[in-house]
Design an enzyme around this catalytic site. Structure first.
Site, PDB file in Angstrom:
ATOM      1  N   ASP A  50      23.955 -39.699 -55.694  1.00  0.00           N
ATOM      2  CA  ASP A  50      22.793 -39.229 -54.931  1.00  0.00           C
ATOM      3  C   ASP A  50      21.478 -39.723 -55.537  1.00  0.00           C
ATOM      4  O   ASP A  50      21.386 -39.943 -56.750  1.00  0.00           O
ATOM      5  CB  ASP A  50      22.813 -37.689 -54.891  1.00  0.00           C
ATOM      6  CG  ASP A  50      21.921 -37.128 -53.803  1.00  0.00           C
ATOM      7  OD1 ASP A  50      21.498 -37.894 -52.908  1.00  0.00           O
ATOM      8  OD2 ASP A  50      21.646 -35.912 -53.846  1.00  0.00           O
ATOM      9  N   ASN A  66      26.236 -37.135 -43.105  1.00  0.00           N
ATOM     10  CA  ASN A  66      25.350 -38.308 -43.164  1.00  0.00           C
ATOM     11  C   ASN A  66      25.254 -39.048 -41.819  1.00  0.00           C
ATOM     12  O   ASN A  66      24.323 -39.825 -41.606  1.00  0.00           O
ATOM     13  CB  ASN A  66      25.785 -39.289 -44.265  1.00  0.00           C
ATOM     14  CG  ASN A  66      25.498 -38.802 -45.675  1.00  0.00           C
ATOM     15  OD1 ASN A  66      26.209 -39.131 -46.621  1.00  0.00           O
ATOM     16  ND2 ASN A  66      24.441 -38.007 -45.835  1.00  0.00           N
TER      17      ASN A  66
HETATM   18  C1  IPE Z   1      25.830 -36.193 -50.504  1.00  0.00           C
HETATM   19  O1  IPE Z   1      24.504 -36.584 -50.622  1.00  0.00           O
HETATM   20  C2  IPE Z   1      26.623 -37.276 -49.864  1.00  0.00           C
HETATM   21  C3  IPE Z   1      26.742 -38.521 -50.614  1.00  0.00           C
HETATM   22  C4  IPE Z   1      26.314 -38.731 -51.817  1.00  0.00           C
HETATM   23  C5  IPE Z   1      27.428 -39.573 -49.943  1.00  0.00           C
HETATM   24  P1  IPE Z   1      23.403 -36.075 -49.581  1.00  0.00           P
HETATM   25  O2  IPE Z   1      22.114 -36.610 -50.054  1.00  0.00           O
HETATM   26  O3  IPE Z   1      23.802 -36.379 -48.216  1.00  0.00           O
HETATM   27  O4  IPE Z   1      23.482 -34.495 -49.805  1.00  0.00           O
HETATM   28  P2  IPE Z   1      22.495 -33.333 -49.365  1.00  0.00           P
HETATM   29  O5  IPE Z   1      22.419 -33.350 -47.893  1.00  0.00           O
HETATM   30  O6  IPE Z   1      21.174 -33.602 -49.999  1.00  0.00           O
HETATM   31  O7  IPE Z   1      23.108 -32.083 -49.903  1.00  0.00           O
HETATM   32  C1  IPE Z   2      22.751 -41.091 -51.683  1.00  0.00           C
HETATM   33  O1  IPE Z   2      21.361 -41.226 -51.729  1.00  0.00           O
HETATM   34  C2  IPE Z   2      23.377 -42.052 -50.703  1.00  0.00           C
HETATM   35  C3  IPE Z   2      23.949 -41.394 -49.514  1.00  0.00           C
HETATM   36  C4  IPE Z   2      23.956 -40.113 -49.262  1.00  0.00           C
HETATM   37  C5  IPE Z   2      24.540 -42.278 -48.524  1.00  0.00           C
HETATM   38  P1  IPE Z   2      20.419 -40.523 -50.673  1.00  0.00           P
HETATM   39  O2  IPE Z   2      20.200 -41.455 -49.551  1.00  0.00           O
HETATM   40  O3  IPE Z   2      20.930 -39.181 -50.296  1.00  0.00           O
HETATM   41  O4  IPE Z   2      19.073 -40.374 -51.522  1.00  0.00           O
HETATM   42  P2  IPE Z   2      18.064 -39.162 -51.540  1.00  0.00           P
HETATM   43  O5  IPE Z   2      18.843 -37.925 -51.785  1.00  0.00           O
HETATM   44  O6  IPE Z   2      17.397 -39.145 -50.199  1.00  0.00           O
HETATM   45  O7  IPE Z   2      17.133 -39.466 -52.654  1.00  0.00           O
HETATM   46 MG    MG Z   3      20.676 -37.349 -51.089  1.00  0.00          MG
END
Ligand code: IPE
Ligand code: IPE
Ligand code: MG
Length: 246
Positions: free
Chosen positions: A21, A69
């Site tokens: 993340d 997602n």
């Molecule tokens: C969790 O990250 C999913 C992945 C890392 C693929 P998100 O960024 O989607 O999680 P939330 O929504 O902030 O909890």
């Molecule tokens: C994790 O990074 C990747 C996926 C969930 C696909 P994020 O895209 O969630 O990054 P933040 O949480 O917005 O920083």
């Molecule tokens: Mg995230």
């Protein structure tokens, strides 16, 4: 002593799972579009895959895309799917060289056909590799997985294939996407968020949780070693008392 020397090879997690993340925040911090954050995140994926294999961790599972997602802006979803295809094409060599077998868990039928085809190709090409099993969680959500499991088992009960009395944890395990994986020992989440976000809820029942402020694109082998050292300093009691363990 270096971090690597301090690691006890006999006490490695058998199954390491990672919630990757912070790509978006990394991009923002550098004044870039979110998609650039995802691109940079692929470098960290390579680091941790090689790092885990070099250490001798047998199972590594990476949360790459959740069922939730899909609700992101269309363009971001498209970019992530394209990135999946290009990374698979590019890294199949790394997997072969390191003797790593690829697997995937999740509602894979929901992936675009191109991504599914590329994924299946790499899974097939690496199926005999045995140093480490790398599993990508794609369109994965624990609640979807558990719902699917309940449907499958119910249907078997209805068709007299198994009886209600026969349903135990082992039967449930065998109907999860993770049927071929052991329980998670260590779960790492980057970017400072301290939540599970629908990842492997059943499988982390007794996992050790490790949260780090490092944003995913900045994650390097060094950080992996730090997490493992932290894990090795914990006492996993599984409900018993400390005295019982010693
Ligand atoms: C969790 O990250 C999913 C992945 C890392 C693929 P998100 O960024 O989607 O999680 P939330 O929504 O902030 O909890
Ligand atoms: C994790 O990074 C990747 C996926 C969930 C696909 P994020 O895209 O969630 O990054 P933040 O949480 O917005 O920083
Ligand atoms: Mg995230």
């Amino acid at each position: 002593m270096s971090k690597l020397d301090r690691i006890d090879k006999a006490k490695l997690p058998k199954h390491l799972a990672v919630i990757m993340d912070g790509n978006g925040r990394w991009a923002k911090k550098h004044g870039l579009f979110r998609t650039k954050g995802h691109e940079s995140g692929t470098k960290a994926v390579k680091e941790i895959v090689e790092g885990a294999a070099e250490l001798g961790i047998p199972f590594l599972t990476l949360y790459a895309f959740s069922t939730e997602n899909w609700n992101r802006p269309k363009l971001e979803v498209q970019t992530l799917m394209k990135l999946l295809v290009s990374s698979l094409k590019k890294e199949v060599e790394t997997l072969q060289k390191n003797n790593i077998r690829l697997g995937a868990i999740g509602a894979l039928n929901d992936l675009p056909s191109k991504a599914r085809a590329e994924l299946n190709e790499v899974i097939e090409a690496t199926k005999d590799n045995e140093r480490m099993t790398l599993t990508l969680a794609l369109s994965y959500g624990s609640r979807e997985e558990i719902t699917k499991t309940i449907k499958e088992i119910s249907s078997k009960v209805k068709n007299n294939i198994i009886s209600i009395e026969e349903i135990d944890e082992d039967v449930i395990n065998k109907h999860l996407y993770t049927l071929n994986l052991p329980d998670v020992d260590l779960l790492i989440r980057t970017s400072g968020e301290q939540r599970i976000s629908n990842f492997l809820l059943w499988q982390i029942a007794y996992a050790e949780l490790y949260f780090t402020e490092v944003l995913w694109p900045d994650f390097r082998k060094e950080h992996l070693l730090e997490a493992i050292l932290n894990y090795q300093n914990r006492e996993r009691r599984f409900g018993k008392t400390s005295e019982q363990l010693n």
